[in-house]
Design a protein around this motif. Structure first.
Motif, PDB file in Angstrom:
ATOM      1  N   ALA A 122       2.317   6.977  -1.938  1.00 35.60           N
ATOM      2  CA  ALA A 122       3.577   7.723  -2.043  1.00 35.60           C
ATOM      3  C   ALA A 122       3.372   9.162  -2.501  1.00 35.60           C
ATOM      4  CB  ALA A 122       4.552   6.985  -2.965  1.00 35.60           C
ATOM      5  N   ASP A 123       2.519   9.379  -3.514  1.00 34.86           N
ATOM      6  CA  ASP A 123       2.281  10.747  -3.999  1.00 34.86           C
ATOM      7  C   ASP A 123       1.676  11.618  -2.910  1.00 34.86           C
ATOM      8  OD1 ASP A 123       3.305  10.182  -6.496  1.00 34.86           O
ATOM      9  OD2 ASP A 123       1.346   9.734  -7.377  1.00 34.86           O
ATOM     10  N   ARG A 124       0.747  11.058  -2.167  1.00 35.81           N
ATOM     11  CA  ARG A 124       0.118  11.833  -1.089  1.00 35.81           C
ATOM     12  C   ARG A 124       1.134  12.205  -0.013  1.00 35.81           C
ATOM     13  NH1 ARG A 124      -4.115  10.394   3.260  1.00 35.81           N
ATOM     14  NH2 ARG A 124      -4.260  12.412   4.252  1.00 35.81           N
ATOM     15  N   ARG A 129      12.683  -5.155   7.780  1.00 33.33           N
ATOM     16  CA  ARG A 129      13.913  -4.491   7.354  1.00 33.33           C
ATOM     17  C   ARG A 129      14.162  -4.663   5.857  1.00 33.33           C
ATOM     18  NH1 ARG A 129      14.781  -7.727  11.478  1.00 33.33           N
ATOM     19  NH2 ARG A 129      14.947  -6.861  13.529  1.00 33.33           N
ATOM     20  N   ALA A 130      13.442  -5.585   5.215  1.00 33.77           N
ATOM     21  CA  ALA A 130      13.617  -5.823   3.779  1.00 33.77           C
ATOM     22  C   ALA A 130      12.859  -4.807   2.924  1.00 33.77           C
ATOM     23  CB  ALA A 130      13.154  -7.234   3.426  1.00 33.77           C
ATOM     24  N   PHE A 131      12.052  -3.973   3.559  1.00 35.47           N
ATOM     25  CA  PHE A 131      11.266  -2.991   2.831  1.00 35.47           C
ATOM     26  C   PHE A 131      11.911  -1.611   2.903  1.00 35.47           C
ATOM     27  CE2 PHE A 131       8.077  -6.197   4.006  1.00 35.47           C
ATOM     28  CZ  PHE A 131       7.557  -6.468   2.743  1.00 35.47           C
ATOM     29  N   ASP A 132      11.556  -0.789   1.940  1.00 40.78           N
ATOM     30  CA  ASP A 132      12.020   0.597   1.865  1.00 40.78           C
ATOM     31  C   ASP A 132      10.912   1.487   2.424  1.00 40.78           C
ATOM     32  OD1 ASP A 132      12.839   3.144   1.210  1.00 40.78           O
ATOM     33  OD2 ASP A 132      13.201   2.709  -0.905  1.00 40.78           O
ATOM     34  N   TRP A 133      11.103   1.993   3.632  1.00 40.30           N
ATOM     35  CA  TRP A 133      10.105   2.814   4.325  1.00 40.30           C
ATOM     36  C   TRP A 133      10.374   4.313   4.169  1.00 40.30           C
ATOM     37  CZ3 TRP A 133       6.000   0.265   6.316  1.00 40.30           C
ATOM     38  CH2 TRP A 133       6.137  -1.108   6.552  1.00 40.30           C
ATOM     39  N   ARG A 134      11.342   4.697   3.310  1.00 36.85           N
ATOM     40  CA  ARG A 134      11.725   6.117   3.197  1.00 36.85           C
ATOM     41  C   ARG A 134      10.573   7.075   2.885  1.00 36.85           C
ATOM     42  NH1 ARG A 134      17.047   5.260  -0.333  1.00 36.85           N
ATOM     43  NH2 ARG A 134      15.788   3.474  -0.942  1.00 36.85           N
ATOM     44  N   PRO A 135       9.553   6.688   2.111  1.00 37.52           N
ATOM     45  CA  PRO A 135       8.465   7.643   1.889  1.00 37.52           C
ATOM     46  C   PRO A 135       7.745   8.082   3.173  1.00 37.52           C
ATOM     47  CG  PRO A 135       8.418   5.970   0.189  1.00 37.52           C
ATOM     48  CD  PRO A 135       9.419   5.519   1.226  1.00 37.52           C
ATOM     49  N   CYS A 136       7.906   7.342   4.269  1.00 32.35           N
ATOM     50  CA  CYS A 136       7.292   7.719   5.553  1.00 32.35           C
ATOM     51  C   CYS A 136       8.095   8.803   6.285  1.00 32.35           C
ATOM     52  CB  CYS A 136       7.175   6.495   6.463  1.00 32.35           C
ATOM     53  SG  CYS A 136       6.032   5.251   5.854  1.00 32.35           S
ATOM     54  N   TYR A 192       0.798  -1.223   0.000  1.00 24.38           N
ATOM     55  CA  TYR A 192       0.000   0.000   0.000  1.00 24.38           C
ATOM     56  C   TYR A 192       0.834   1.280   0.000  1.00 24.38           C
ATOM     57  CZ  TYR A 192      -3.967  -3.066   0.961  1.00 24.38           C
ATOM     58  OH  TYR A 192      -4.905  -4.056   0.910  1.00 24.38           O
ATOM     59  N   LEU A 193       2.155   1.189   0.176  1.00 27.10           N
ATOM     60  CA  LEU A 193       2.945   2.427   0.210  1.00 27.10           C
ATOM     61  C   LEU A 193       3.040   3.056  -1.178  1.00 27.10           C
ATOM     62  CD1 LEU A 193       4.384   4.482   1.826  1.00 27.10           C
ATOM     63  CD2 LEU A 193       6.427   3.082   1.827  1.00 27.10           C
ATOM     64  N   ARG A 194       3.140   2.256  -2.218  1.00 33.24           N
ATOM     65  CA  ARG A 194       3.187   2.814  -3.577  1.00 33.24           C
ATOM     66  C   ARG A 194       1.904   3.626  -3.852  1.00 33.24           C
ATOM     67  NH1 ARG A 194       6.801   1.347  -6.820  1.00 33.24           N
ATOM     68  NH2 ARG A 194       7.028  -0.751  -5.964  1.00 33.24           N
ATOM     69  N   ARG A 195       0.764   3.112  -3.377  1.00 32.46           N
ATOM     70  CA  ARG A 195      -0.525   3.793  -3.567  1.00 32.46           C
ATOM     71  C   ARG A 195      -0.535   5.162  -2.884  1.00 32.46           C
ATOM     72  NH1 ARG A 195      -5.637   0.781  -1.175  1.00 32.46           N
ATOM     73  NH2 ARG A 195      -5.086  -0.618  -2.853  1.00 32.46           N
TER      74      ARG A 195
END
Length: 119
Positions: free
Chosen positions: A17-19, A60-67, A12-15
């Motif tokens: 990300a723009d917001r 830890r395998a995910f990229d959480w940078r958009p948060c 759901y992060l890709r969904r």
């Protein structure tokens, strides 16, 4: 700490990300536990930025940078959760530049520590 390759975003992060890029006041909620998918699906279509940390996968395998910059990121325990996975999620969020993580279930606040480096 090594970061995962770009593009391995949690569900759901890709969904959202723009917001997250456009709205610095948006709050990210990350559900963890066996009910995480249901919790997030029930909030689809709302203004809530609802993300999932899948059970059985290493957070830890995910990229959480958009948060990053949407502090505090709120952690929701959707059912019984594994302590190691919760710790891994908190560590991954902080690794990816989230300054504060609030466990909405326990009320515990986790804060990234600043390290002063000698010149």
């Amino acid at each position: 700490m090594l970061r995962p390759p770009r593009g391995r975003l949690p569900p759901y992060l890709r969904r959202h990300a723009d917001r997250l890029r456009a709205d610095p006041s948006a709050t990210a909620w990350v559900a963890i536990g066996p009910g995480a998918w249901r919790w997030a699906r029930e909030r689809a279509g709302s203004r809530l930025v609802a993300l999932v940390c899948p059970t059985g996968e290493d957070p830890r395998a995910f990229d959480w940078r958009p948060c990053a910059g949407h502090d505090p990121v709120l952690l929701v325990r959707a059912g019984p959760t594994d302590g190691d996975q919760v710790r891994g999620l908190i560590e991954a969020l902080i690794r990816d530049d989230t300054d504060r993580v609030l466990d909405a279930t326990t009320g515990a606040l986790y804060v990234a520590q600043e390290v002063a480096h000698a010149a």
